[in-house]
Design a protein around this motif. Structure first.
Motif, PDB file in Angstrom:
ATOM      1  N   GLY A 160      -4.433 -36.265  93.764  1.00  0.00           N
ATOM      2  CA  GLY A 160      -5.062 -35.676  94.929  1.00  0.00           C
ATOM      3  C   GLY A 160      -4.141 -35.578  96.127  1.00  0.00           C
ATOM      4  O   GLY A 160      -3.217 -36.371  96.283  1.00  0.00           O
TER       5      GLY A 160
ATOM      6  N   GLY B 246      -8.858 -33.306  94.648  1.00  0.00           N
ATOM      7  CA  GLY B 246      -8.664 -34.407  93.733  1.00  0.00           C
ATOM      8  C   GLY B 246      -7.564 -34.035  92.745  1.00  0.00           C
ATOM      9  O   GLY B 246      -6.809 -33.095  92.956  1.00  0.00           O
TER      10      GLY B 246
ATOM     11  N   PRO C 176     -11.584 -31.745  89.935  1.00  0.00           N
ATOM     12  CA  PRO C 176     -12.891 -32.412  89.996  1.00  0.00           C
ATOM     13  C   PRO C 176     -13.566 -32.338  91.352  1.00  0.00           C
ATOM     14  O   PRO C 176     -14.795 -32.329  91.439  1.00  0.00           O
ATOM     15  N   SER C 177     -12.776 -32.273  92.432  1.00  0.00           N
ATOM     16  CA  SER C 177     -13.391 -32.232  93.764  1.00  0.00           C
ATOM     17  C   SER C 177     -12.480 -31.531  94.752  1.00  0.00           C
ATOM     18  O   SER C 177     -11.259 -31.679  94.706  1.00  0.00           O
ATOM     19  N   ILE C 178     -13.097 -30.750  95.649  1.00  0.00           N
ATOM     20  CA  ILE C 178     -12.384 -30.054  96.719  1.00  0.00           C
ATOM     21  C   ILE C 178     -13.217 -30.175  97.984  1.00  0.00           C
ATOM     22  O   ILE C 178     -14.444 -29.992  97.944  1.00  0.00           O
ATOM     23  N   SER C 179     -12.596 -30.469  99.102  1.00  0.00           N
ATOM     24  CA  SER C 179     -13.316 -30.475 100.376  1.00  0.00           C
ATOM     25  C   SER C 179     -12.509 -29.689 101.400  1.00  0.00           C
ATOM     26  O   SER C 179     -11.281 -29.776 101.449  1.00  0.00           O
TER      27      SER C 179
ATOM     28  N   SER D  30     -17.871 -28.846 100.443  1.00  0.00           N
ATOM     29  CA  SER D  30     -17.217 -29.495  99.315  1.00  0.00           C
ATOM     30  C   SER D  30     -17.623 -28.794  98.034  1.00  0.00           C
ATOM     31  O   SER D  30     -18.711 -28.225  97.931  1.00  0.00           O
ATOM     32  N   VAL D  31     -16.727 -28.828  97.068  1.00  0.00           N
ATOM     33  CA  VAL D  31     -16.939 -28.209  95.763  1.00  0.00           C
ATOM     34  C   VAL D  31     -16.694 -29.268  94.704  1.00  0.00           C
ATOM     35  O   VAL D  31     -15.674 -29.971  94.744  1.00  0.00           O
ATOM     36  N   GLU D  32     -17.608 -29.368  93.756  1.00  0.00           N
ATOM     37  CA  GLU D  32     -17.474 -30.358  92.697  1.00  0.00           C
ATOM     38  C   GLU D  32     -17.348 -29.672  91.341  1.00  0.00           C
ATOM     39  O   GLU D  32     -18.034 -28.693  91.053  1.00  0.00           O
ATOM     40  N   GLY D  33     -16.464 -30.219  90.501  1.00  0.00           N
ATOM     41  CA  GLY D  33     -16.363 -29.785  89.117  1.00  0.00           C
ATOM     42  C   GLY D  33     -15.894 -28.368  88.921  1.00  0.00           C
ATOM     43  O   GLY D  33     -16.542 -27.590  88.214  1.00  0.00           O
TER      44      GLY D  33
ATOM     45  N   MET E  61     -22.035 -27.381  95.047  1.00  0.00           N
ATOM     46  CA  MET E  61     -21.398 -27.234  96.345  1.00  0.00           C
ATOM     47  C   MET E  61     -22.357 -27.701  97.437  1.00  0.00           C
ATOM     48  O   MET E  61     -23.577 -27.672  97.264  1.00  0.00           O
TER      49      MET E  61
ATOM     50  N   THR F 103     -26.912 -26.662 100.015  1.00  0.00           N
ATOM     51  CA  THR F 103     -26.514 -27.247  98.739  1.00  0.00           C
ATOM     52  C   THR F 103     -26.736 -26.191  97.667  1.00  0.00           C
ATOM     53  O   THR F 103     -27.616 -25.343  97.801  1.00  0.00           O
TER      54      THR F 103
END
Length: 414
Positions: A42, A56, A98-101, A110-113, A132, A146
């Motif tokens: 990350g 990440g 896996p994760s972005i903010s 934030s974005v997940e996966g 998200m 969300t």
């Protein structure tokens, strides 16, 4: 709401598209797994007042770029021409984060996966996001959102790197479980029930068939679009008069395009309200060249669109309860029964419709159809067809008198 500038929006879009295509190693720890497989832990990109982007662990499988070129692809100081050339070369079998903010002084998201496969020269075969969320300032408070899963297929992010293309998506998009909450600036936060409205979307689905850069067939649907105003707001009070506490809709759009005939057909443009009714539009537009779809220059697109001409339009409405919800409160306000108000409105329609149609041969039949719909709302269809061939957009824009337009079309009401 504090609006983000167009430049800032493009900047954020380029960053996000960049993450989809490759993840830059600026400021991070880069560890090559092999000549074609790259991975790094990350890291955070700090852009000062513009905010930060934190990722990440990023893994890229089958990268066509070596480390230095991979970094240059997304580095903010890379000259546009060099970035364009790198984007034209970049390919990868898979990218996962896996994760972005992304945050700035006002909020962030934030974005997940994130998982992207089939990356080639700005295009991706398939991209998925698990979830998200985000939050931004607005008048009277903050807006938050969300979302559930997002899937895109055949997307093109080439333009974010200064290249060509940019159709998003070009084949399929599915976005589920979107929830947006925000303040009603005219309702105090201390009011009973607060001042937050809620908008929910069950799912957005868009797909298209592309031939030579033009969408020969396209579809968009929005299911479960629900709006709930704050309990103490003026909107809630107006809905309460109609006996409802929320509005729920479904939107459907379908179109086909014949490049040879240059005809764009709106096969379905429908808005359906639960316990309200369905409003729909269908029509055909001629002289629409393929350049309308394949150009990235808005001025060129606008000029091409202005060559278009309306061939015909159908408007339809099917009532499922909206009429009663409107007539009831209106009749009560005038101290009349709904039947009395409908009878008066129907009689007026019989008088005014022939005048509006300028004494057309079918004016009386149209007036009777309108009056019968008002008296007993079920369904009504209005067909408009130009009398002397298609009417060009340029001509339509020059008409400032509604009666002048009426004189140019045949209007049928059923």
């Amino acid at each position: 709401m504090n609006h983000v500038s167009r430049t800032e929006t493009h900047r954020r879009g380029a960053i996000f598209a960049g993450v989809l295509l490759a993840a830059t190693a600026i400021g991070g720890v880069f560890a090559p797994v092999s000549a074609a497989d790259l991975a790094f832990d990350g890291f955070t990109i700090d852009e000062g007042d513009k905010g930060t982007v934190t990722l990440g662990r990023v893994e890229v499988t089958g990268s066509s770029l070596e480390r230095d070129d991979f970094v240059k692809l997304l580095a903010k100081d890379t000259p546009p021409d060099e970035r364009k050339a790198l984007a034209a070369r970049f390919e990868a079998a898979k990218l996962s984060v896996p994760s972005i903010s992304m945050t700035d002084k006002d909020g962030g998201m934030s974005v997940e996966g994130l998982l992207v496969t089939g990356i080639s020269k700005g295009r991706v075969a398939r991209g998925t996001v698990a979830a998200m969320k985000g939050e931004f300032p607005a008048d009277g408070g903050r807006v938050s959102f969300t979302t559930g899963p997002l899937t895109v297929e055949g997307a093109d992010f080439g333009r974010a790197f200064g290249g060509e293309g940019g159709g998003f998506p070009t084949s399929l998009l599915i976005w589920e479980k979107i929830v947006l909450t925000g303040p009603d600036k005219d309702t105090p936060a201390t009011a009973p029930g607060g001042n937050l409205f809620t908008m929910e979307i069950g799912a957005i689905t868009a797909d298209a068939t592309i031939a030579a850069g033009a969408p020969t067939k396209s579809h968009l649907s929005v299911e479960g679009l629900t709006f709930r105003p704050p309990a103490s707001s003026a909107a809630a009070q107006q809905l309460a008069q109609a006996g409802v506490s929320r509005l729920e809709f479904r939107f459907d759009y379908g179109a086909t395009y014949d490049p040879a005939a240059k005809v764009f057909s709106i096969d379905a443009l429908e808005l359906t309200g639960a316990d309200l009714g369905t409003l729909s539009l269908r029509g055909k537009i001629g002289n629409i060249g393929p350049e309308v779809f394949g150009q990235s220059d808005p001025a060129v697109v606008a000029a091409a669109l202005m060559q278009g001409a309306v061939i015909g339009v159908d408007l339809a409405y099917v009532d499922k309860g909206l009429a009663d919800k409107v007539v009831g409160p209106a009749a009560a306000a005038q101290q009349k029964s709904p039947a009395e108000l409908k009878a008066e409105a129907a009689a007026m329609a019989r008088q005014m419709t022939p005048i509006f149609l300028g004494g057309a041969p079918n004016a009386n039949a149209a007036a009777d159809a309108v009056a019968r719909f008002i008296a007993q709302p079920r369904s009504i269809i209005v067909t408009l067809k130009p009398k002397a061939g298609a009417i060009g957009f340029v001509e339509l824009m020059s008409i400032d008198d509604p009666m002048a337009l009426v004189a140019k079309v045949d209007i049928d009401v059923k």
